[in-house]
Enzyme design. Structure first.
Site, short mmCIF file in Angstrom:
data_model
loop_
_atom_site.label_atom_id
_atom_site.label_comp_id
_atom_site.label_asym_id
_atom_site.label_seq_id
_atom_site.Cartn_x
_atom_site.Cartn_y
_atom_site.Cartn_z
CE LYS A 64 27.60 -46.03 0.11
NZ LYS A 64 28.43 -46.26 1.28
N GLY A 116 26.39 -42.31 15.05
CA GLY A 116 26.02 -42.19 13.64
C GLY A 116 24.86 -43.11 13.29
CB ALA A 117 21.71 -43.20 12.59
N GLY A 118 23.83 -43.05 9.60
CA GLY A 118 23.75 -42.95 8.14
C GLY A 118 24.16 -44.27 7.50
N GLY A 119 24.56 -44.20 6.22
CA GLY A 119 24.91 -45.41 5.48
C GLY A 119 26.09 -46.15 6.12
CB ALA A 120 29.40 -45.03 7.33
#
Ligand code: ATR
Length: 262
Positions: A64, A116-120
Site C-alpha cells: 500500500k 494498532g498502528a499498521g495500514g488499517a
C-alpha cells in the site's frame, strides 16, 4: 473485456475476487477480477505493467505504501501515505471512507482509544480526523510504530494522539468511551489478554475484523450497546472502489455483497 485485480502478498485469503466477479456477472459487465500474489522482490519490475494492464485494481499488504511513488495521488491517499485503489494512473485510499461511512448515525463517545498502528490503523485514525475527532489515545504492540503515527499526524494535521505502552492495555480500555481495534487480533480467533470486566464502561466498540471475533462476543456479553465489526467498512470501501472505477450500481452491489459475505 475489462480487467481488474487485487495485488498483495499473501493474497489467498482475499474475499475481493468472489465479491467483484459475482457483481460483474449479475450486472452483465464484461469484466474479470483476479487475485495476484506478487513477490515483494519483483514489485518494482512488475508494478508499471500492472498500472498499464488493468482498468482498475486494489492493493493490500505489503504494497500500500510501496506503490505511492508510481502514481498521482488523491488527497486521502497522499495524507495517509497509503493507496488501496487505483484508476487511470491515480491512487486513492478508500479504507478511511469505508470507515467513516460505516459509522453514519453512530456517536463516538470520548475518550476514543485505538489499538494498532499498521495500514488499517493509519486509515482509521485519518478517518477520525476527517470526522472532527482530533484527540485520541493509541496503543500498539510495537510501541515505536504508534509513536511514529502519532508524530506524523500531529505534525501534518495538528492531532493530539497520546501513545501508551501496550502493557497498559487493560487500564486504558477501562478508561475508553469508544474502543477501536485496528489490529489483526481476532482474525484467527485470538483475543487480547484482558479480563472480561475490562470492558464494562466501554460504550462503543468498533472491531476492524469483518468476522465475529472473541472481542466482539465478549463486548456483547458485557452489555456494550454499540458493537460493530469491519464488515460494513469493507462494504463501503468496495462501493467507493466501484464508484471510482465508474461501474457502481449500489442496490445490486449491496445484494451481492450480502450473498458473498454472510
Ligand atoms: P493492516 O494493514 O491490516 O493494519 P499491518 O499493517 O500488518 O496490517 O498491521 C497489523 C497490526 O496488527 C499492527 O498494529 C500489529 O502490531 P505490530 O505493529 O506490533 O506488529 C497488530 N498485531 C498483529 N498481531 C498482533 C498480536 N498478536 N498482538 C497485538 N497486535 C498485533
Amino acid at each position: 473485456m475489462k480487467k481488474y485485480c487485487i495485488i498483495g502478498h499473501p493474497i489467498a485469503h482475499s474475499l475481493s475476487p468472489s465479491i467483484y466477479n459475482r457483481y460483474f456477472q449479475a450486472m452483465n459487465i464484461e469484466a474479470s477480477y483476479e487475485a495476484r500474489d506478487l513477490d515483494p522482490a519483483s514489485f518494482d519490475e512488475e508494478v508499471l505493467g500492472i498500472i498499464r494492464g488493468y482498468d482498475g485494481f486494489n492493493i493490500t499488504i505489503p504494497f500500500k505504501d510501496k506503490i505511492l511513488q508510481y502514481l498521482d495521488l488523491d488527497r486521502g491517499a497522499a495524507e495517509i501515505g497509503a493507496v488501496n485503489c487505483v484508476f487511470d494512473g491515480k491512487g486513492y485510499n478508500t479504507d478511511w471512507i469505508g470507515f467513516i461511512r460505516s459509522l453514519q448515525g453512530i456517536e463516538l463517545i470520548p475518550p476514543v482509544m485505538v489499538i494498532g498502528a499498521g495500514g488499517a490503523a493509519r486509515a482509521i485514525v485519518y478517518g477520525l480526523y476527517r470526522m472532527g475527532i482530533h484527540d485520541l489515545h493509541l496503543m500498539n504492540r510495537t510501541q515505536s510504530k504508534a509513536e511514529e503515527l502519532s508524530q506524523s499526524y500531529s505534525k501534518r494535521f495538528g492531532m493530539k494522539i497520546y501513545v501508551h505502552p501496550f502493557s497498559a492495555l487493560e487500564r486504558m480500555i477501562k478508561r475508553a468511551g469508544t474502543l477501536i481495534n485496528a489490529t489483526s487480533v481476532g482474525l484467527k480467533g485470538e483475543h487480547f489478554n484482558v479480563t472480561p470486566e475490562t470492558f464494562s464502561d466501554v460504550r462503543v466498540l468498533f472491531d476492524v475484523i469483518y468476522t465475529k471475533t472473541p472481542l466482539q462476543r465478549l463486548a456483547v456479553r458485557q452489555g456494550i450497546k454499540v458493537v460493530m465489526n469491519g464488515r460494513s467498512m469493507l462494504y463501503h470501501q468496495a462501493v467507493e472502489n466501484l464508484r471510482i472505477w465508474g461501474i457502481l450500481k449500489e442496490d445490486h452491489f449491496h445484494r451481492i455483497f450480502e450473498e458473498v459475505t454472510s
